[in-house]
Scaffold this motif. Structure first.
Motif, mmCIF file in Angstrom:
data_model
loop_
_atom_site.group_PDB
_atom_site.id
_atom_site.type_symbol
_atom_site.label_atom_id
_atom_site.label_comp_id
_atom_site.label_asym_id
_atom_site.label_seq_id
_atom_site.Cartn_x
_atom_site.Cartn_y
_atom_site.Cartn_z
ATOM 1 N N PHE A 196 -8.634 -0.714 -26.299
ATOM 2 C CA PHE A 196 -7.356 -0.532 -26.339
ATOM 3 C C PHE A 196 -6.965 1.008 -25.629
ATOM 4 O O PHE A 196 -8.466 1.888 -25.399
ATOM 5 N N SER A 197 -5.826 1.264 -25.145
ATOM 6 C CA SER A 197 -5.467 2.751 -25.425
ATOM 7 C C SER A 197 -4.642 3.888 -25.789
ATOM 8 O O SER A 197 -5.090 5.140 -25.553
ATOM 9 N N SER A 198 -4.897 3.694 -27.287
ATOM 10 C CA SER A 198 -4.697 4.642 -27.943
ATOM 11 C C SER A 198 -4.941 4.318 -29.616
ATOM 12 O O SER A 198 -4.909 2.853 -30.468
ATOM 13 N N ALA A 199 -6.169 4.974 -30.685
ATOM 14 C CA ALA A 199 -6.132 4.458 -31.438
ATOM 15 C C ALA A 199 -5.107 4.813 -32.242
ATOM 16 O O ALA A 199 -4.885 4.128 -33.757
ATOM 17 N N ASP A 200 -4.245 5.342 -32.106
ATOM 18 C CA ASP A 200 -2.991 5.163 -33.311
ATOM 19 C C ASP A 200 -2.450 4.241 -33.391
ATOM 20 O O ASP A 200 -1.557 3.253 -34.280
ATOM 21 N N ASP A 201 -2.665 3.057 -32.605
ATOM 22 C CA ASP A 201 -1.783 1.765 -32.433
ATOM 23 C C ASP A 201 -3.060 0.807 -34.131
ATOM 24 O O ASP A 201 -2.557 -0.109 -34.393
ATOM 25 N N LEU A 202 -4.295 1.451 -34.054
ATOM 26 C CA LEU A 202 -5.009 1.030 -35.411
ATOM 27 C C LEU A 202 -4.189 1.178 -36.904
ATOM 28 O O LEU A 202 -4.827 0.850 -38.225
ATOM 29 N N LYS A 203 -3.154 2.211 -36.472
ATOM 30 C CA LYS A 203 -2.850 2.659 -38.148
ATOM 31 C C LYS A 203 -2.087 1.569 -38.856
ATOM 32 O O LYS A 203 -1.642 1.694 -39.981
ATOM 33 N N SER A 204 -1.626 0.621 -38.321
ATOM 34 C CA SER A 204 -0.080 -0.751 -38.790
ATOM 35 C C SER A 204 -1.468 -1.306 -39.330
ATOM 36 O O SER A 204 -0.148 -1.661 -39.745
ATOM 37 N N LEU A 205 -2.428 -1.322 -38.870
ATOM 38 C CA LEU A 205 -3.003 -2.816 -39.304
ATOM 39 C C LEU A 205 -3.442 -2.650 -40.728
ATOM 40 O O LEU A 205 -3.651 -1.284 -41.465
ATOM 41 N N MET A 206 -3.420 -3.462 -41.230
ATOM 42 C CA MET A 206 -3.901 -3.779 -43.038
ATOM 43 C C MET A 206 -5.585 -3.836 -43.413
ATOM 44 O O MET A 206 -6.652 -4.239 -42.943
ATOM 45 N N THR A 207 -5.773 -3.085 -44.233
ATOM 46 C CA THR A 207 -7.239 -3.568 -44.074
ATOM 47 C C THR A 207 -7.175 -5.060 -45.847
ATOM 48 O O THR A 207 -6.595 -5.209 -45.910
ATOM 49 N N ALA A 208 -8.762 -4.902 -45.636
ATOM 50 C CA ALA A 208 -8.966 -6.380 -46.632
ATOM 51 C C ALA A 208 -8.157 -6.115 -47.849
ATOM 52 O O ALA A 208 -7.505 -7.987 -47.754
ATOM 53 N N GLU A 209 -8.407 -5.522 -48.759
ATOM 54 C CA GLU A 209 -7.323 -5.708 -49.539
ATOM 55 C C GLU A 209 -5.738 -5.381 -49.645
ATOM 56 O O GLU A 209 -5.324 -6.547 -50.520
ATOM 57 N N GLN A 210 -5.336 -4.713 -48.861
ATOM 58 C CA GLN A 210 -3.928 -4.876 -48.551
ATOM 59 C C GLN A 210 -3.915 -6.096 -47.859
ATOM 60 O O GLN A 210 -2.150 -7.095 -48.278
ATOM 61 N N TYR A 211 -4.497 -7.121 -47.206
ATOM 62 C CA TYR A 211 -4.130 -8.020 -46.388
ATOM 63 C C TYR A 211 -4.295 -9.363 -46.941
ATOM 64 O O TYR A 211 -3.523 -10.483 -47.375
ATOM 65 N N GLU A 212 -5.201 -9.006 -48.105
ATOM 66 C CA GLU A 212 -4.710 -10.354 -49.862
ATOM 67 C C GLU A 212 -3.648 -10.206 -50.219
ATOM 68 O O GLU A 212 -3.337 -11.534 -50.750
ATOM 69 N N ALA A 213 -3.834 -8.524 -50.961
ATOM 70 C CA ALA A 213 -2.488 -9.176 -51.177
ATOM 71 C C ALA A 213 -0.749 -9.417 -50.785
ATOM 72 O O ALA A 213 0.193 -9.943 -51.259
ATOM 73 N N TYR A 214 -1.106 -9.041 -49.336
ATOM 74 C CA TYR A 214 0.091 -9.536 -48.192
ATOM 75 C C TYR A 214 -0.405 -11.216 -48.940
ATOM 76 O O TYR A 214 0.927 -11.820 -48.727
ATOM 77 N N VAL A 215 -0.820 -11.780 -48.270
ATOM 78 C CA VAL A 215 -0.729 -13.451 -48.101
ATOM 79 C C VAL A 215 -1.081 -14.090 -49.746
ATOM 80 O O VAL A 215 -0.528 -14.567 -50.328
#
Length: 128
Positions: A104-123
Motif C-alpha cells: 500500500f502507498s498510504s497508511a491513511d487508507d487503513l483508517k476507514s477499516l473496521m476492527t473485529a468488534e466493529q465488523y461483528e456489530a455491522y454484520v
C-alpha cells in the motif's frame, strides 16, 4: 467470532497488515453468503489500484461478487492456489484462501477499516 488481528471492510473483505503490505481476503460471513465458490478472477501481480477499486470477482453457485481493495497500491502477489481451487475460499477464508497481497502507498487508507468488534456489530445490525 472474527479475528482481532485483522481489519475489515463494509464489502466483507479482511485485511492483515504486514509492514507495508496488506494481505486481502473475504470474510467468513462473505463466503457463507456466497455459498459454494466455483470461480475466482484475480488481478495480476504488478497491477496498481486506487483505494476502493474493483480488483477481481468471485463466482458461486448463488451469485457473483466483486472484490475491492481498501488500499491504494501495487499487487505484489496473487494466490494462484485460490484461482486453481476456488473452494479454498469456503474451506479456509482466513488462511489458505487469501486472495492478494498489496503493497500500500498510504497508511491513511487503513483508517476507514473496521476492527473485529466493529465488523461483528455491522454484520449483526443487518446492514451488511
Amino acid at each position: 467470532m472474527y479475528s482481532t488481528n485483522l481489519l475489515y471492510t463494509r464489502d466483507h473483505e479482511w485485511v492483515r497488515v504486514e509492514d507495508d503490505v496488506c494481505v486481502l481476503g473475504i470474510t467468513e460471513f462473505a463466503q457463507q453468503e456466497l455459498g459454494e465458490v466455483v470461480f475466482v478472477e484475480l488481478p495480476e501481480a504488478g497491477q496498481v489500484f486506487d483505494a476502493n477499486d474493483e480488483i477481481g470477482t468471485i463466482e458461486s453457485v448463488k451469485a457473483v461478487a466483486e472484490v475491492y481493495t481498501p488500499v491504494a497500491g501495487e499487487v505484489i502477489e496473487v494466490n494462484e492456489a485460490v484461482a486453481d481451487d476456488p473452494e479454498l475460499l469456503n474451506e479456509d477464508p482466513y488462511g489458505d484462501g487469501w486472495l492478494v497481497k498489496i503493497r500500500f502507498s498510504s497508511a491513511d487508507d487503513l483508517k476507514s477499516l473496521m476492527t473485529a468488534e466493529q465488523y461483528e456489530a455491522y454484520v449483526q445490525s443487518g446492514e451488511a
